[in-house]
Design a protein around this motif. Structure first.
Motif, short mmCIF file in Angstrom:
data_model
loop_
_atom_site.label_atom_id
_atom_site.label_comp_id
_atom_site.label_asym_id
_atom_site.label_seq_id
_atom_site.Cartn_x
_atom_site.Cartn_y
_atom_site.Cartn_z
N CYS A 156 0.67 -1.32 -0.07
CA CYS A 156 0.07 0.05 0.18
C CYS A 156 0.73 1.30 0.08
CB CYS A 156 -0.94 0.11 1.21
SG CYS A 156 -0.57 0.31 2.78
N ARG B 104 -3.26 -0.81 5.21
CA ARG B 104 -3.93 -1.99 4.59
C ARG B 104 -2.76 -2.98 4.22
NH1 ARG B 104 -5.33 1.68 -0.63
NH2 ARG B 104 -3.33 2.76 0.24
N ASP C 217 -4.26 -0.60 -4.38
CA ASP C 217 -5.03 0.16 -5.17
C ASP C 217 -4.30 0.74 -6.53
OD1 ASP C 217 -3.33 2.53 -4.51
OD2 ASP C 217 -4.57 2.81 -2.93
N ARG C 218 -4.94 1.14 -7.50
CA ARG C 218 -4.19 1.56 -8.68
C ARG C 218 -3.19 2.70 -8.72
NH1 ARG C 218 -9.38 -0.11 -9.52
NH2 ARG C 218 -9.96 -1.30 -11.31
N LEU D 167 -3.12 -5.85 -9.17
CA LEU D 167 -4.07 -5.22 -8.26
C LEU D 167 -4.52 -6.42 -7.34
CD1 LEU D 167 -5.37 -2.58 -7.49
CD2 LEU D 167 -7.40 -3.07 -9.09
N GLU E 284 -11.54 -4.02 -7.85
CA GLU E 284 -11.87 -2.76 -6.96
C GLU E 284 -10.60 -2.47 -6.22
OE1 GLU E 284 -13.54 -4.26 -2.93
OE2 GLU E 284 -14.36 -5.67 -4.29
N ASP E 285 -10.48 -1.21 -5.93
CA ASP E 285 -9.38 -1.03 -5.15
C ASP E 285 -9.60 -1.00 -3.68
OD1 ASP E 285 -7.75 0.36 -7.18
OD2 ASP E 285 -8.66 2.28 -6.67
N THR F 84 -9.79 0.70 -0.36
CA THR F 84 -9.57 2.00 -0.06
C THR F 84 -8.74 2.37 1.08
OG1 THR F 84 -11.96 1.70 0.00
CG2 THR F 84 -11.39 3.43 -1.06
N ASP F 85 -7.99 3.38 1.14
CA ASP F 85 -7.14 3.53 2.41
C ASP F 85 -8.02 4.25 3.41
OD1 ASP F 85 -5.14 4.43 4.13
OD2 ASP F 85 -4.23 5.64 2.54
#
Length: 176
Positions: free
Chosen positions: A20, A26, A101-102, A120, A130-131, A133-134
């Motif tokens: 991350c 994450r 994430d991207r 990913l 999907e990402d 999310t942070d």
């Protein structure tokens, strides 16, 4: 459909790196969850699991206290982990590198040598694209949501790597 491949020969340990941005929210959770699942399956010797960040702001620091608390609420201890930045040798040393994430995926791809096995997490583990999310700027609910998505993905990843687990249904109570 398998999006990645790793050498699963009997004598080869599978090495996975979760990445991350700062390696405090994450990716330490993913490392802890996957390590817990591997230990539950009795396969600790078959895997090398680690995490890193694309940035070095938190190097040497433990995971975010909210990540530690979330993991602890599911009987997983990540308090001994320390943040580190991705190193050039990681691209050689790890069979599979999973970005949360991207943005992190793009950062990894910029610095990776040709042929590095970078994906990913949402593609390789969840199959959703999907990402993750942070949760850093939110509250405890965001960390719990991240935990749930990571648990689901880590269970599926383990199954994809050939480990059958009856308790890997994505149910968060399966690791309490």
């Amino acid at each position: 459909m398998l999006l990645f491949s790793v050498d699963r020969s009997p004598m080869k340990r599978i090495s996975i790196l979760f990445v991350c941005m700062g390696n405090i929210c994450r990716s330490p959770l993913a490392e802890g969850i996957f390590g817990h699942l591997v230990a539950e399956a009795g396969l600790t010797g078959g895997f090398m699991i680690d995490s890193a960040g694309t940035g070095g702001w938190h190097e040497g620091e433990p995971p975010d206290r909210r990540s530690i608390a979330t993991a602890k609420s599911h009987s997983i201890d990540i308090s001994g982990q320390r943040a580190r930045r991705i190193r050039p040798r990681d691209f050689r040393d790890f069979d599979l590198i999973l970005a949360m994430d991207r943005d992190n995926l793009a950062a990894l791809e910029k610095s990776a040598p040709h042929g590095a096995n970078i994906h990913l997490f949402g593609d390789a583990a969840l199959g959703t694209g999907e990402d993750i999310t942070d949760p850093y700027y939110g509250g405890p609910d965001g960390f719990e949501l991240v935990y749930t998505r990571l648990l689901t993905g880590c269970c599926r990843l383990l199954e994809t790597l050939g480990v059958e687990r009856a308790s890997c249904s994505g149910n968060t109570s399966s690791v309490r």
